[in-house]
Write a protein that holds these residues in place. Structure first.
Motif, PDB file in Angstrom:
ATOM      1  N   GLY A 102       8.782 -13.232  -3.890  1.00  0.00           N
ATOM      2  CA  GLY A 102       9.396 -11.911  -3.748  1.00  0.00           C
ATOM      3  C   GLY A 102       8.567 -10.790  -4.334  1.00  0.00           C
ATOM      4  N   VAL A 103       7.249 -10.923  -4.250  1.00  0.00           N
ATOM      5  CA  VAL A 103       6.383  -9.870  -4.802  1.00  0.00           C
ATOM      6  C   VAL A 103       5.498  -9.294  -3.707  1.00  0.00           C
ATOM      7  N   ASP A 104       4.982  -8.122  -3.964  1.00  0.00           N
ATOM      8  CA  ASP A 104       4.106  -7.441  -3.018  1.00  0.00           C
ATOM      9  C   ASP A 104       2.788  -8.217  -2.875  1.00  0.00           C
ATOM     10  N   PRO A 105       2.308  -8.426  -1.652  1.00  0.00           N
ATOM     11  CA  PRO A 105       1.091  -9.236  -1.450  1.00  0.00           C
ATOM     12  C   PRO A 105      -0.158  -8.663  -2.133  1.00  0.00           C
ATOM     13  N   ILE A 106      -0.281  -7.362  -2.180  1.00  0.00           N
ATOM     14  CA  ILE A 106      -1.440  -6.773  -2.861  1.00  0.00           C
ATOM     15  C   ILE A 106      -1.282  -6.917  -4.376  1.00  0.00           C
ATOM     16  N   ALA A 107      -0.078  -6.728  -4.852  1.00  0.00           N
ATOM     17  CA  ALA A 107       0.142  -6.876  -6.299  1.00  0.00           C
ATOM     18  C   ALA A 107      -0.189  -8.297  -6.745  1.00  0.00           C
ATOM     19  N   GLN A 150       2.624   0.749   0.892  1.00  0.00           N
ATOM     20  CA  GLN A 150       3.866   0.845   0.123  1.00  0.00           C
ATOM     21  C   GLN A 150       4.116  -0.509  -0.522  1.00  0.00           C
ATOM     22  N   SER A 151       4.209  -0.514  -1.834  1.00  0.00           N
ATOM     23  CA  SER A 151       4.363  -1.777  -2.529  1.00  0.00           C
ATOM     24  C   SER A 151       5.784  -2.321  -2.342  1.00  0.00           C
ATOM     25  N   ARG A 152       5.871  -3.469  -1.709  1.00  0.00           N
ATOM     26  CA  ARG A 152       7.149  -4.162  -1.506  1.00  0.00           C
ATOM     27  C   ARG A 152       6.841  -5.572  -1.017  1.00  0.00           C
ATOM     28  N   PRO A 153       7.754  -6.491  -1.160  1.00  0.00           N
ATOM     29  CA  PRO A 153       7.515  -7.821  -0.626  1.00  0.00           C
ATOM     30  C   PRO A 153       7.609  -7.825   0.904  1.00  0.00           C
ATOM     31  N   SER A 154       7.025  -8.826   1.527  1.00  0.00           N
ATOM     32  CA  SER A 154       7.199  -9.061   2.963  1.00  0.00           C
ATOM     33  C   SER A 154       8.288 -10.114   3.125  1.00  0.00           C
ATOM     34  N   PRO A 155       9.002 -10.190   4.252  1.00  0.00           N
ATOM     35  CA  PRO A 155       8.852  -9.296   5.405  1.00  0.00           C
ATOM     36  C   PRO A 155       9.545  -7.953   5.195  1.00  0.00           C
ATOM     37  N   ALA A 156       9.269  -7.038   6.156  1.00  0.00           N
ATOM     38  CA  ALA A 156       9.905  -5.727   6.111  1.00  0.00           C
ATOM     39  C   ALA A 156      11.410  -5.892   6.233  1.00  0.00           C
ATOM     40  N   SER A 157      12.150  -4.987   5.601  1.00  0.00           N
ATOM     41  CA  SER A 157      13.610  -5.158   5.589  1.00  0.00           C
ATOM     42  C   SER A 157      14.215  -4.840   6.950  1.00  0.00           C
ATOM     43  N   SER A 158      13.597  -3.926   7.679  1.00  0.00           N
ATOM     44  CA  SER A 158      14.138  -3.577   8.998  1.00  0.00           C
ATOM     45  C   SER A 158      13.345  -4.310  10.071  1.00  0.00           C
ATOM     46  N   ARG A 159      14.008  -5.226  10.772  1.00  0.00           N
ATOM     47  CA  ARG A 159      13.285  -6.005  11.776  1.00  0.00           C
ATOM     48  C   ARG A 159      14.065  -6.023  13.084  1.00  0.00           C
ATOM     49  N   SER A 160      14.570  -4.847  13.476  1.00  0.00           N
ATOM     50  CA  SER A 160      15.314  -4.785  14.731  1.00  0.00           C
ATOM     51  C   SER A 160      14.557  -3.909  15.712  1.00  0.00           C
ATOM     52  N   GLY A 161      15.005  -3.919  16.950  1.00  0.00           N
ATOM     53  CA  GLY A 161      14.387  -3.088  17.969  1.00  0.00           C
ATOM     54  C   GLY A 161      13.493  -3.903  18.871  1.00  0.00           C
ATOM     55  N   ALA A 162      13.029  -3.253  19.936  1.00  0.00           N
ATOM     56  CA  ALA A 162      12.205  -3.947  20.929  1.00  0.00           C
ATOM     57  C   ALA A 162      10.787  -4.156  20.428  1.00  0.00           C
ATOM     58  N   VAL A 163      10.325  -3.232  19.601  1.00  0.00           N
ATOM     59  CA  VAL A 163       8.977  -3.339  19.037  1.00  0.00           C
ATOM     60  C   VAL A 163       9.078  -3.391  17.522  1.00  0.00           C
ATOM     61  N   LEU A 164       8.578  -4.461  16.950  1.00  0.00           N
ATOM     62  CA  LEU A 164       8.643  -4.630  15.502  1.00  0.00           C
ATOM     63  C   LEU A 164       7.305  -4.245  14.888  1.00  0.00           C
ATOM     64  N   ARG A 165       7.376  -3.611  13.735  1.00  0.00           N
ATOM     65  CA  ARG A 165       6.142  -3.142  13.106  1.00  0.00           C
ATOM     66  C   ARG A 165       6.003  -3.730  11.709  1.00  0.00           C
ATOM     67  N   GLY A 166       4.757  -4.075  11.369  1.00  0.00           N
ATOM     68  CA  GLY A 166       4.529  -4.614  10.034  1.00  0.00           C
ATOM     69  C   GLY A 166       3.091  -4.418   9.618  1.00  0.00           C
ATOM     70  N   ARG A 167       2.843  -4.708   8.353  1.00  0.00           N
ATOM     71  CA  ARG A 167       1.490  -4.545   7.832  1.00  0.00           C
ATOM     72  C   ARG A 167       1.088  -5.804   7.065  1.00  0.00           C
ATOM     73  N   GLY A 168      -0.199  -6.101   7.080  1.00  0.00           N
ATOM     74  CA  GLY A 168      -0.671  -7.265   6.351  1.00  0.00           C
ATOM     75  C   GLY A 168      -2.025  -6.980   5.737  1.00  0.00           C
ATOM     76  N   VAL A 169      -2.331  -7.707   4.692  1.00  0.00           N
ATOM     77  CA  VAL A 169      -3.594  -7.494   3.988  1.00  0.00           C
ATOM     78  C   VAL A 169      -4.350  -8.810   3.925  1.00  0.00           C
ATOM     79  N   SER A 170      -5.664  -8.715   3.786  1.00  0.00           N
ATOM     80  CA  SER A 170      -6.491  -9.906   3.639  1.00  0.00           C
ATOM     81  C   SER A 170      -7.766  -9.521   2.910  1.00  0.00           C
ATOM     82  N   LEU A 171      -8.292 -10.472   2.147  1.00  0.00           N
ATOM     83  CA  LEU A 171      -9.490 -10.223   1.329  1.00  0.00           C
ATOM     84  C   LEU A 171     -10.523 -11.297   1.620  1.00  0.00           C
ATOM     85  N   ASN A 172     -11.765 -10.895   1.620  1.00  0.00           N
ATOM     86  CA  ASN A 172     -12.850 -11.883   1.685  1.00  0.00           C
ATOM     87  C   ASN A 172     -14.068 -11.343   0.976  1.00  0.00           C
TER      88      ASN A 172
END
Lengths: 768, 166
Positions: free
Chosen positions: A573-578, A603-625
Motif C-alpha cells: 500500500g505504498v507509492d511505487p516511487i517512494a 502524485q504520490s499514492r499507491p497503485s492502482p488508481a482509485s477511479s477505474r471506471s469509464g470506457a478509457v482507463l488511465r494510469g501511470r507507471g514507473v520503471s528504473l534501469n
C-alpha cells in the motif's frame, strides 16, 4: 555508380613519395589483396593497422581534412558524429573537417564493433587520446617553426598562431608536410576495452566547445537524399545474385535436388555445400524465381520444437543446463544459495509471489540479411552490415580456410541491428558461395528468412518472491530468471559455428550459456538473484537459436523485476516511487528517479488508481534501469480501452543520465528510439512457432508498432555530468519500457499483466 | 525478355525484363537507384515506396509490365542537395532517421499524402502514414518532420501542389 575506392588510402610509400598527405608514419608492411575491377587486376597494399601508431587512428592531409578511423560503427544513432566531435574538440578543428571511417578491417583498429552501447562509452576514449596527442605533436612542430613556446600558441580550426598581432601562423596542413612517426601507449587489448594514450592529456570538460553541442548528424542528409550507399547497394563486376533455401521443417536437410526444375530460368544454377543449399543467377529476379521453383526433397524428420502454446510450460519443466554460478560474462559467478532467502520469505508476515513470461522476439530488421563477397585467388573481399566486422573477418577466414589477413570485411550501413541479428549470416553465405563458384556473389535473404531465421531474443519465465515483515518492510527478496541461453549463438561471428551456413557445413554449434539478473540497485535485505538456462531446442541451424537483442536479456529481466517491485508496493500500500527511493543507494539512480517524478508531476499514492471506471482507463507507471554507464527512470501514462483491451502508452517521461553528453540532440533522438522500440516489444512482439518451424515470417505474422500506436509525447530530461565519463545510451532507456507500461496498465485497471506482449486480446481477456 | 519503357523522375528509361518482375528490381537493379529499398516484397512495410500517378505505391509487388509507359517518381529524383524537397528538408531538420532504411517509404508516402492534403491534422498525419514500418522507432521525429513539411508547404506552395494534383 560511384563508390569510394576499395583500397584507398592504401600505399604508405606512395603517400610519402607524393608529398606526404599522411601525417603520422609508421613502418610499411601492409598486406596485399587483389581486386578485379572492370577486367583489370588492381592490387594494393593495405594500411598496417597498429593501435600503437597514431596514424592508425588519425590522418590529416595538406588541406587540413581529418580522417578518423573508428573500429566501431554507427547503427543509426549518430555515433560517428559524436566521434567526430570528440576528435574535433581535441584537435581544435571545425567538426566539419572530420570524416569518420568505420568498421573496415583494413582501415580501422579492432575496437570490437558495435556492442553494449559502447560507441561513446568506450570507443571514444582511444580517439580522444589520439587526437589530443596529435594536437600536441603538431603544436610542438609549430613551436619549432615559429620560434614560439608551444604553451603560447593558439589553435583555431587547425591554424596554429603566435600570440599578439604578429600574424605569424602555420596550418596543420603545412605542418604535416614532412611526415613523422609518433607512437602511442596501447593497453594491449583489442575489442571494446582497447585504449591508447599519448603524452598529451585530453582537455578538461570545462574547456569543451564542440563536445556537448548539438552538432547535426552527419548521416542524415545521405539517408534522406538517397545518396547513402547501404550494404544492399554494393555491386561488384560480374556479381551473381544468390538466394538461400530453408527447410519446411526446421531440422530437415536436402536429400534430393531436381536442378531441371529451374532449367528454364536464364543462368540459374544450384550451389550446395554440406546441407547448405542456394541458387544463383545473373539477375536478381531470376535468383528469386529459382528459389521459388527449385524442387527439393527434404529429409523426413521428427519435428524439433514443443507446441508454441507450450513454450512456458516447457521452460518451467526443462532441466537446468547452466546458471549464473557457472556461466555468463566474466566466467563463474557467485555460488547460488537461495535457501536462506526462501526460508526468510516463508517465515515472513506477508509473502508476495509472481511469475513473468516473455516469449521469443525477433530482431526483425527492416531489410533482411545481405552480404556481398568476392572470394578468389586465395583472398576474400566481403561487404557486410555486421555489428562486428573484425570478428566476422576471423570467422570468414575459418570457414574459407584463408589466413585472416587475406580477408577484408568492409562494413556498410544496413537496416539497424539491435544486437546479434541476422546481419552476419548473408555475408558468410555469400563468401561460401563465391568461393565455390569463383565469382563475386550477393546474397540477400527474403523477408521470411529475416523474421524466421534470425537469432531470437531468448524466451524465459522469471520467478519473483518477496517477504514483508509486520510493518510492511521488505525482509527478503528472491529473483530467478529461467530461459534459453542468450549465447546459444555467440554475440559475434568470429567462429563459423555461430552462423547458419557454418552449422550446415560441419561446424558444430557451441554450448555457451548466459541469461541475466538485475544489478543490485535496491538494498533489500536477504536477497538472492540468479539465472538458469535450459538446453537449446535444436542444436544445429535452428530458427529458434538465441542471441542478444538490444540490451541483451535486460528487457526481459527488468520487465519482471521492475513489475515485481510495483507488485510489492501495491501489496504494502505504498507509492511505487517512494518504495524505490527508500531502497536505492546510488545517488545517480536516486537522481533520475527524483527527476522523472518532478518531470511527470508524479502524485504520490499507491497503485492502482482509485477511479477505474469509464470506457478509457488511465494510469501511470514507473520503471528504473541502470547499466552500460547509463541511468534511466521512465514514467509512462497509458490509456486502456476497456472494450478492446488496447493499450496506448500516450505519454512518456524519461530522466536520463549517461555521464558526459557529447551530442544532446543525437542523445535525444536515441532515447526516443529506445522508448518507441520498447513500446513495440512490449505491446506487439512475439515469435510464433509450432512443432515444425517458426510461424512468424513477415510483418503480418510478427506485428510491430505502427505510427497510430506511437506515443503522443516523450518528454526527456537529460542530466549532463561532464565530470563523469560518457556512458551508454543505446540501450538503458529501452530496458525501462516494458515494466513502465505494465505498471501503468495495473495502475489504470487493477489488472497485473505478467506476460509479454500486452496485446489488446490478452489485456481484454485479463479484464474478463 | 520483353522491353519496357518507364518514365522515372522525368527521364524515359528502357529495360528488358520478365513481365512479372516487380518494379522495385528495375529501379534498384537496372537503374541503380538508392531510394527504394527491398524490405519485404509483400507490400507490408513500405520501404520500396514510389509515387505512381500521384499515389504512394509499393514497388515491390507491382510488376514492371503494369507500369509500362507510366511515370514514376522516386526519392532519388525528389530533390537535390542544393534544393531538397520540403519534405526532405523537414526530415533533415528534424533528424528524422536512425538507420534510414525505411526513410524512403516515409518520405514518399508523406510527399504523396501532402500533395492530396497539404494541411493535415495530427490524426490525419498518423492516418496518412499508417502501414509503414520503422524498426528503429523513429516515429516521433517523423511526425515532427511531416508536420514541419506541411507547415512549409501550406505557407509556400499550396497552389502549386493543387495544380500538380489536378
Amino acid at each position: 555508380m560511384s563508390r569510394e575506392p576499395i583500397f584507398a588510402p592504401v600505399d604508405r610509400r606512395a603517400f610519402l613519395k607524393s608529398g606526404a598527405s599522411l601525417v603520422f608514419v609508421v613502418g610499411t608492411g601492409g598486406i596485399t589483396i587483389a581486386r578485379r575491377a572492370g577486367g583489370q587486376t588492381v592490387t594494393a597494399a593495405a594500411r598496417a593497422i597498429a593501435p600503437t601508431s597514431l596514424d592508425s587512428w588519425l590522418q590529416l592531409d595538406a588541406s587540413g581534412a581529418v580522417t578518423a578511423f573508428f573500429g566501431k560503427m554507427d547503427m543509426g544513432q549518430g555515433v560517428d558524429t559524436a566521434i567526430a566531435q570528440v576528435v574535433a574538440e581535441e584537435l581544435d578543428v571545425d567538426v566539419a573537417r572530420v570524416t569518420v571511417v568505420m568498421g573496415d578491417t583494413h582501415r580501422t583498429p579492432n575496437q570490437g564493433g558495435a556492442s553494449g552501447s559502447s560507441g561513446c562509452r568506450l570507443g571514444a576514449n582511444a580517439l580522444r587520446n589520439a587526437a589530443a596527442e596529435a594536437r600536441r605533436v603538431l603544436v610542438a612542430r609549430a613551436s619549432e617553426r615559429l620560434g614560439v613556446p608551444a604553451a603560447d600558441l593558439r589553435v583555431t580550426d587547425g591554424r596554429v598562431s603566435a600570440p599578439g598581432g604578429s600574424g605569424r601562423a602555420v596550418t596543420y596542413g603545412e605542418l604535416i608536410a614532412d611526415g613523422f612517426a609518433t607512437d602511442l601507449n596501447w593497453n594491449e587489448r583489442y575489442g571494446n576495452n582497447l585504449n591508447v594514450t599519448g603524452i598529451a592529456k585530453p582537455k578538461s570538460p570545462k574547456d569543451y566547445r564542440v563536445v556537448g553541442t548539438p552538432v547535426p548528424r552527419k548521416d542524415i542528409a545521405g539517408k534522406v537524399m538517397a545518396t547513402t550507399e547501404y550494404c544492399h547497394h554494393v555491386r561488384l563486376p560480374g556479381m551473381l545474385h544468390a538466394r538461400t533455401l530453408r527447410p519446411p521443417v526446421a531440422n530437415a536437410v536436402p536429400v534430393r535436388v531436381d536442378e531441371s526444375s529451374i532449367a528454364s530460368i536464364p543462368g540459374a544454377r544450384v550451389v550446395r555445400k554440406g546441407d547448405f543449399i542456394a541458387v544463383v543467377a545473373p539477375q536478381e529476379w531470376h535468383a528469386i524465381k529459382a528459389l521459388r521453383e527449385l524442387k527439393v526433397t527434404w529429409s523426413e524428420t521428427a519435428p524439433p520444437f514443443p507446441r508454441g502454446d507450450a513454450l512456458f510450460s516447457h521452460i518451467r519443466a526443462a532441466p537446468v543446463a547452466s546458471d549464473s554460478a557457472r556461466g555468463g560474462f566474466g566466467g563463474a559467478g557467485q555460488p547460488i544459495n537461495a535457501e536462506p532467502t526462501l526460508a526468510a520469505i516463508a517465515s515472513s508476515a506477508r509473502r508476495v509471489e509472481a511469475e513473468y513470461e516473455v516469449p521469443f522476439q525477433s530482431h526483425a530488421r527492416m531489410g533482411p540479411s545481405v552480404g556481398v563477397a568476392d572470394v578468389r585467388g586465395g583472398e576474400a573481399l566481403v561487404y557486410s552490415d555486421t555489428q562486428k566486422s573484425h570478428d566476422q573477418r576471423d570467422g570468414l577466414a575459418k570457414i574459407l580456410g584463408l589466413p585472416p589477413e587475406k580477408v577484408r570485411v568492409i562494413w556498410k550501413p544496413g537496416p539497424g541491428s539491435y544486437g546479434r541479428s541476422d546481419s552476419d549470416e548473408a555475408a558468410f553465405e555469400a563468401a561460401v558461395i563465391s568461393q565455390l563458384i569463383g565469382a563475386p556473389v550477393r546474397v540477400q535473404w527474403m523477408r521470411n528468412e529475416g523474421h524466421g531465421w534470425d537469432p531470437k531474443a531468448p524466451a524465459c519465465v522469471i520467478s519473483c518472491k518477496a517477504g514483508l515483515n509486520a510493518s510492511n518492510d521488505i525482509a527478503a527478496w528472491y529473483f530467478r530468471a529461467k530461459g534459453f541461453s542468450g549465447w546459444d549463438v555467440n554475440f559475434n561471428s568470429a567462429d563459423p559455428k555461430d552462423t547458419l551456413v557454418g552449422q550446415l557445413t560441419g561446424f558444430k554449434k557451441g554450448d555457451a550459456h548466459n541469461f541475466g539478473a538485475p544489478a543490485e540497485s535496491y538494498a533489500f535485505p536477504n536477497t538472492v538473484k540468479y539465472w538458469e538456462t535450459i538446453p537449446t531446442l535444436l542444436d544445429r541451424a535452428s530458427p529458434l537459436r538465441c542471441a542478444h537483442m538490444r540490451a541483451p536479456q535486460e528487457p526481459q529481466v527488468h520487465f519482471a523485476h521492475e513489475s515485481f517491485i510495483d507488485e510489492v508496493a501495491a501489496a504494502a500500500g505504498v507509492d511505487p516511487i517512494a518504495l524505490r527511493l527508500k531502497h536505492l543507494r546510488d545517488p545517480r539512480e536516486i537522481a533520475v528517479v527524483e527527476e522523472v517524478a518532478r518531470l511527470s508531476k508524479w502524485q504520490s499514492r499507491p497503485s492502482p488508481a482509485s477511479s477505474r471506471s469509464g470506457a478509457v482507463l488511465r494510469g501511470r507507471g514507473v520503471s528504473l534501469n541502470s547499466g552500460f554507464g547509463g541511468y534511466v527512470a521512465t514514467v509512462c501514462e497509458v490509456e486502456v480501452e476497456r472494450a478492446t483491451g488496447r493499450v496506448w502508452p500516450r505519454r512518456f517521461f524519461v530522466a536520463h543520465d549517461c555521464g558526459l553528453i557529447i551530442n544532446p540532440r543525437g542523445l535525444h533522438g536515441t532515447i526516443e528510439g529506445n522508448v518507441v522500440q520498447g513500446v513495440s516489444r512490449t505491446l506487439f512482439e512475439e515469435v510464433r512457432f509450432d512443432e515444425r518451424n517458426v510461424l512468424s515470417v513477415d510483418w503480418a505474422t510478427y506485428p510491430i508498432l505502427e505510427i497510430g500506436d506511437a506515443p503522443e509525447s516523450i518528454e526527456i530530461a537529460t542530466i549532463n555530468r561532464p565530470e563523469e565519463p560518457s556512458g551508454g545510451a543505446g540501450e538503458p532507456a529501452h530496458v525501462t519500457i516494458p515494466a513502465a507500461i505494465a505498471n501503468a496498465v495495473f495502475d489504470a485497471t487493477g489488472v497485473r499483466m505478467r506476460r509479454l506482449p500486452l496485446t489488446a486480446e490478452r489485456v481484454k481477456a485479463a479484464f474478463a | 525478355m520483353p522491353r519496357y519503357s518507364i518514365n522515372v523522375d522525368g527521364t524515359r528509361r528502357e529495360l528488358e525484363a520478365d513481365a512479372d518482375m516487380p518494379l522495385l528490381y528495375a529501379l534498384r537493379g537496372d537503374l541503380a537507384l538508392k531510394g527504394p529499398k527491398f524490405g519485404c516484397g509483400l507490400a507490408q512495410c513500405g520501404a520500396c515506396t514510389v509515387i505512381l500517378n500521384g499515389a504512394a505505391t509499393r514497388s515491390c509487388v507491382i510488376p514492371v509490365s503494369a507500369v509500362n509507359g507510366a511515370s514514376v517518381r522516386t526519392l532519388d529524383g525528389l530533390g537535390t542537395a542544393d534544393k531538397p524537397h520540403p519534405v526532405q528538408a523537414a526530415f533533415i531538420a528534424e533528424e528524422a532517421a536512425q538507420c534510414g532504411y525505411c526513410t524512403n517509404g516515409w518520405i514518399m508516402t508523406a510527399v504523396a499524402g501532402l500533395e492530396r492534403n497539404p494541411n493535415p491534422t495530427e490524426a490525419e498525419i498518423r492516418s496518412m502514414l499508417a502501414g509503414l514500418k520503422c524498426r528503429c522507432g523513429t516515429h516521433m521525429a517523423i511526425m515532427r518532420a511531416v508536420r514541419r513539411a506541411a507547415d512549409t508547404l501550406a505557407s509556400t506552395s499550396a497552389d502549386n501542389t493543387n495544380e500538380r494534383d489536378a
